[in-house]
Design a protein around this motif. Structure first.
Motif, PDB file in Angstrom:
ATOM      1  N   PRO A 315      47.614  55.043  36.454  1.00  0.00           N
ATOM      2  CA  PRO A 315      46.770  54.890  36.484  1.00  0.00           C
ATOM      3  C   PRO A 315      46.629  54.251  38.292  1.00  0.00           C
ATOM      4  O   PRO A 315      47.667  53.586  38.593  1.00  0.00           O
ATOM      5  N   LYS A 316      45.898  54.649  38.824  1.00  0.00           N
ATOM      6  CA  LYS A 316      45.343  54.399  40.574  1.00  0.00           C
ATOM      7  C   LYS A 316      45.144  53.189  40.533  1.00  0.00           C
ATOM      8  O   LYS A 316      44.505  52.468  40.021  1.00  0.00           O
ATOM      9  N   LEU A 317      45.890  52.577  41.419  1.00  0.00           N
ATOM     10  CA  LEU A 317      45.758  51.556  41.704  1.00  0.00           C
ATOM     11  C   LEU A 317      44.858  50.921  43.095  1.00  0.00           C
ATOM     12  O   LEU A 317      44.983  51.463  44.356  1.00  0.00           O
ATOM     13  N   LEU A 344      57.451  39.414  43.423  1.00  0.00           N
ATOM     14  CA  LEU A 344      56.751  41.328  43.692  1.00  0.00           C
ATOM     15  C   LEU A 344      56.782  41.992  42.161  1.00  0.00           C
ATOM     16  O   LEU A 344      55.777  42.257  42.025  1.00  0.00           O
ATOM     17  N   GLU A 346      56.204  43.401  39.228  1.00  0.00           N
ATOM     18  CA  GLU A 346      55.976  45.363  39.415  1.00  0.00           C
ATOM     19  C   GLU A 346      54.658  45.348  40.269  1.00  0.00           C
ATOM     20  O   GLU A 346      53.832  46.352  40.306  1.00  0.00           O
ATOM     21  N   ILE A 347      54.774  45.050  41.752  1.00  0.00           N
ATOM     22  CA  ILE A 347      53.630  45.235  42.185  1.00  0.00           C
ATOM     23  C   ILE A 347      54.333  46.256  43.904  1.00  0.00           C
ATOM     24  O   ILE A 347      54.098  46.805  44.353  1.00  0.00           O
ATOM     25  N   GLY A 388      49.028  46.567  43.744  1.00  0.00           N
ATOM     26  CA  GLY A 388      48.948  46.550  42.614  1.00  0.00           C
ATOM     27  C   GLY A 388      46.990  46.534  42.354  1.00  0.00           C
ATOM     28  O   GLY A 388      45.928  47.812  43.304  1.00  0.00           O
ATOM     29  N   SER A 389      47.039  46.064  41.254  1.00  0.00           N
ATOM     30  CA  SER A 389      45.041  46.651  40.935  1.00  0.00           C
ATOM     31  C   SER A 389      44.208  45.377  41.403  1.00  0.00           C
ATOM     32  O   SER A 389      43.106  45.313  41.439  1.00  0.00           O
ATOM     33  N   ASN A 390      45.091  44.591  41.735  1.00  0.00           N
ATOM     34  CA  ASN A 390      44.189  42.969  42.472  1.00  0.00           C
ATOM     35  C   ASN A 390      44.495  42.561  43.423  1.00  0.00           C
ATOM     36  O   ASN A 390      45.639  41.719  43.699  1.00  0.00           O
ATOM     37  N   LEU A 392      43.352  39.502  45.670  1.00  0.00           N
ATOM     38  CA  LEU A 392      43.831  38.763  45.582  1.00  0.00           C
ATOM     39  C   LEU A 392      45.381  38.156  44.852  1.00  0.00           C
ATOM     40  O   LEU A 392      46.103  37.076  45.667  1.00  0.00           O
ATOM     41  N   HIS A 393      44.934  38.593  44.055  1.00  0.00           N
ATOM     42  CA  HIS A 393      46.332  38.136  43.181  1.00  0.00           C
ATOM     43  C   HIS A 393      47.829  38.980  44.133  1.00  0.00           C
ATOM     44  O   HIS A 393      49.051  37.982  44.293  1.00  0.00           O
ATOM     45  N   ASP A 394      47.810  39.859  44.553  1.00  0.00           N
ATOM     46  CA  ASP A 394      48.776  40.847  45.486  1.00  0.00           C
ATOM     47  C   ASP A 394      48.658  39.588  46.647  1.00  0.00           C
ATOM     48  O   ASP A 394      50.077  39.494  46.789  1.00  0.00           O
TER      49      ASP A 394
END
Lengths: 573, 573
Positions: A315-317, A344, A346-347, A388-390, A392-394
């Motif tokens: 998937p494209k993040l 870090l 998974e990102i 990553g997909s988010n 703020l989380h990253d």
């Protein structure tokens, strides 16, 4: 952007900005590609042929020694200085006399299979296809074929096999080791017209396409459906997926998504005798017999011609970040890498390193670069990228990682790119090393895989070995264990070279390293395989080659040392 | 826990609790293992041998037809009902007469190599090693060898090869297809004493160890250093990494970390003639020749004996969550999977599905299970697991995913486990299907890989084909494209079976599926390979086998159809 985090304080003063992943990628790709191009150009140079030989192109180049004339000009010779990176040496290969010469009747037969459009005999078009993109290797094939179907590929090979016509499979012709151009007059089998996307499953992300699809086109195609190709290369605008598979291309996404051995789910391959091998599974799990497709991944077109590919796309993040960090020593770099993997997790998408020597060379010789951490001088620098997909989380993960890294004393300074141009400028420093070195003097370059703990020891050993006679720098894809060892001197010098080689290869071999991390062996390094593979392993490879292509018509003179003395007269390294 | 999110409302009423990943894993593993055990036991049953045959064990089992007596009891026969899951059929293989009989002088020679401790002739110990863990296959080897070094393995094989003694390599003997036990009297080469960890690089996470290391021991070892093994199996307490590699074990972490073809970095393998093939690289990138190690991954010990393994281990992550969701139709399941990959992206670690028929069977027959969504009846259910490095981030991602899935109408109801026991109860529903089916009647079971879009079509086609004569349920590892098709009837019935087979295999083959998703072919499915692989592919496999083991001494009668009529007299499916 400027350096804002000092080792004297723990406050989280990194500035941080999410940036569009696409733009960062493109900048990086450009830098990477330019770097490689310069690197490769410095590695080898063509030398003139003796009288009686027939490579018109080589004759315009400066003279070199160790050239042995061929008495029979029909057996056109290909001479070049092979430097294993940058080291002089020479190798001489003559045409395998078991192969047939192309005749008019052959061309007429191919016209029957392909029609006129699929048969190219025009000298201008052939010149392009005979030449690798670095302008370093040139064959003199008289025929290029453009099949549009697997059936046509099969009929072509069946005919060539029966008639012992040698064949070089060709994709985008962007390879760096002379694997995709003829050495002599092999028929060029160009897959570019087989460029259809056959299926894309939007639920599973599994793509099935023909071998001639351009990587960038595929990335755009799956990108518009929420996925990315699991590999990305500087050459993506030209390279073809069949060539990527055949060379087991690594590239920029390997740390995150792994190699093609894990991502390719299936292949259709045409064997030397025209047999179509349908291994085109679209399954993540299939344990029914030996995983044959794996041999063609990285087989460099010597075992079969890849005609279709099934590949899983992730998937494209949405979010990408780039940080530039300073470390006091290599052990800290290693620990920082371990910490990055943990925090870090998974990102993490890239973990690159360069030493101070490399940074200094970049800053001195490459226009438009500047020190990302101008107030800090350290021995090592790291470039860490997250995807990553988010957003703020990253950001939070990156902040926490940086804070703990500085608390533990692993890094002494750092900066986080605040926008796309800053991210690109960080990447430019890292990717610009090769280009900058080329501007600084004569450079001996080595592209090696070495187990992580020993990776920098080679640089140190080499530095202490060479003392003041050269500038030794180390940089590379630390996350992949891929070291670029570069040695810069005022000029090429045989005495210096004798200090470097075969030491560097022996050192790499002793450390269970690889003399070709990701480019393959092709023509350039076919005879150097023993530095990385045991005699027993090479013998098994030769057995597989003989089993699948008993007449050796597929991409001859590539990957493996020539199997018999009959067509390798001499070699000196 | 109870169902709290209804399709009628969009409010995020999912309850959510982070749970310790370890405990969830263990519960799941237990459930998974029990399920598999029952599944496999239902698949096949041993039948009695005729007079003159020598398998004492089989004689205690009920009679079956299609048994042909062997006139010469020295050539001990192995008879069994092979059901390809659950379908009756029979297969008869007699001992390959090219192999030598074991003599005292051989045993004396092995004592010289291994000492007395490494040579097992005790009948009780041999009985255990002759029997697979499902108690389904039993050979009658008279000798088990326990080498402690690669050199010893090499000397053993050199001797066996010269004297044509057949050998079965054995790891933890937890395989499910009869691959790890002798068929006749093959010498058992047990790798269990080669169980040393040779190196672990804490910076790169690369582990190098001997083949006999127990998977769980390795997971504990790297776990205490912040990493996990990239694979996890129900049998992890017994299975050995060499066996995992040789069978290309899939397991519970495949969706997240990919297969062993991507994670194994290197192998040391001893070939049939004793040649030690050092492919033990520890590099993420190495493009120097054909990637030979790939053939031994999933080679099931027929091409060589894996003695050492180099493998990359991913960082251990802190947070795990499990959600149980309801979908109206299979298309919604597919779309939810695509959505999960996009929104959960880097933290998605499992995506399982079961249909309502499966859930009903579980609730009816399995004590201690309860409907995770008692207020909702739908056609499909999904179990979604996340694993990540940050609990809060994971919670937010999961919440957002669930919210958007319900907004888009992809799911109609759902529940998130609030603690370990709830997570385990969700997993029990999913993993309990096989066990529950076994309690409900006679079950025809099929473990298949099918491209995702067609995965459930087979279940529907089968249901419509069989009408009221059986209960057809579908469930499995949707994220891996791995379907478990189970057909339950009051009793085994040849008429019903004729409706199922060969239809199910033909259907799977037409969909480019696999008849063995992850268990391998072993002895059980060797002759069924043609359902998943083309004749050309099987011929190439046979060529590789002949090249690497010309005398066929390594794990004979496994993986490939027997190469000649000389030792396969007849077969009916």
């Amino acid at each position: 952007m400027k350096s804002v985090w000092k080792s004297s304080g723990l406050e989280a003063r990194f500035r941080f900005l999410m940036t569009g992943s696409r733009m960062i990628e493109q900048s990086r790709v450009l830098a990477h590609f330019c770097g490689n191009r310069n690197l490769m150009k410095a590695e080898e140079s063509r030398v003139p042929l003796p009288e009686g030989s027939v490579s018109p192109r080589a004759q315009s180049l400066p003279a070199a020694s160790h050239i042995v004339p061929q008495s029979d000009p029909r057996h056109a010779c290909f001479f070049h200085i092979r430097r294993y990176g940058s080291a002089p040496g020479h190798s001489r290969v003559v045409k395998d006399r078991r192969f047939a010469e192309l005749k008019d009747v052959d061309i007429a037969h191919f016209r029957q299979i392909l029609g006129d459009k699929g048969v190219v005999v025009d000298s201008d078009e052939l010149k392009v296809a005979n030449t690798d993109w670095m302008n370093k290797y040139e064959g003199h094939s008289q025929l290029l074929l453009r099949p549009r179907t697997t059936q046509q590929v099969s009929e072509i090979l069946q005919y060539c096999y029966a008639g012992r016509l040698a064949v070089v499979p060709q994709g985008g012709n962007t390879g760096l080791v002379g694997g995709s151009v003829p050495v002599f007059d092999e028929v060029i089998l160009n897959l570019g017209a087989m460029n259809k996307i056959l299926n894309f499953d939007e639920a599973s992300g599994i793509l099935v396409c023909e071998a001639g699809c351009i990587l960038e086109s595929l990335d755009n195609y799956v990108g518009s459906r929420g996925y990315v190709m699991p590999l990305d290369l500087g050459a993506k605008g030209s390279c073809q997926i069949g060539g990527n598979v055949s060379t087991n291309a690594g590239g920029l996404r390997l740390l995150r998504y792994g190699s093609l051995h894990g991502n390719v789910l299936g292949l259709e391959v045409v064997l030397a005798d025209g047999t179509v091998l349908d291994l085109l599974g679209t399954l993540r799990k299939d344990n029914t017999g030996y995983d044959l497709k794996q041999l063609f991944i990285g087989g460099e077109g010597t075992l079969g011609v890849v005609t279709k590919v099934s590949i899983i796309t992730p998937p494209k993040l949405a979010s990408t970040n780039v940080a530039f960090l300073a470390c006091e020593d290599y052990v800290s770099c290693q620990k920082t890498f371990a910490q990055a993997k943990l925090q870090l997790g998974e990102i993490l998408s890239a973990f690159e390193f360069l030493d101070r020597y490399a940074l200094d060379v970049v800053l001195k010789h490459l226009d438009g670069t500047r020190d990302p951490l101008p107030d800090s001088k350290q021995h090592f620098y790291l470039l860490v990228e997250t995807t990553g997909s988010n957003q703020l989380h990253d950001k939070e993960k990156l902040d926490a990682f940086l804070e703990s890294a500085i608390e533990q004393g692993l890094i002494t300074d750092g900066a986080v790119a605040q926008d796309i141009s800053q991210a690109a400028s960080f990447w430019k420093v890292r990717e610009g090393v090769a280009e900058a070195m080329g501007k600084g003097g004569a450079v001996y370059k080595y592209d090696l895989s070495i187990p992580l703990k020993d990776l920098y020891t080679l640089v140190e050993d080499m530095r202490s070995r060479l003392k003041d006679s050269a500038t030794v720098v180390g940089y590379g894809h630390m996350g992949d264990g891929n070291l670029h060892l570069n040695i810069m001197a005022p000029k090429y010098d045989n005495e210096l070279l004798a200090q470097i080689e075969p030491y560097v290869y022996e050192w790499t071999a002793a450390a269970k390293g690889s003399i070709s991390a990701e480019h393959g062996l092709g023509f350039m390094k076919a005879k150097a395989i023993h530095y990385s593979k045991s005699t027993a392993a090479v013998q098994v490879m030769e057995g597989f080659k003989k089993l699948l292509d008993p007449r050796g018509i597929l991409n001859p003179y590539k990957v493996l040392p020539s199997p018999s003395e009959s067509h390798v007269i001499s070699e000196a390294t």
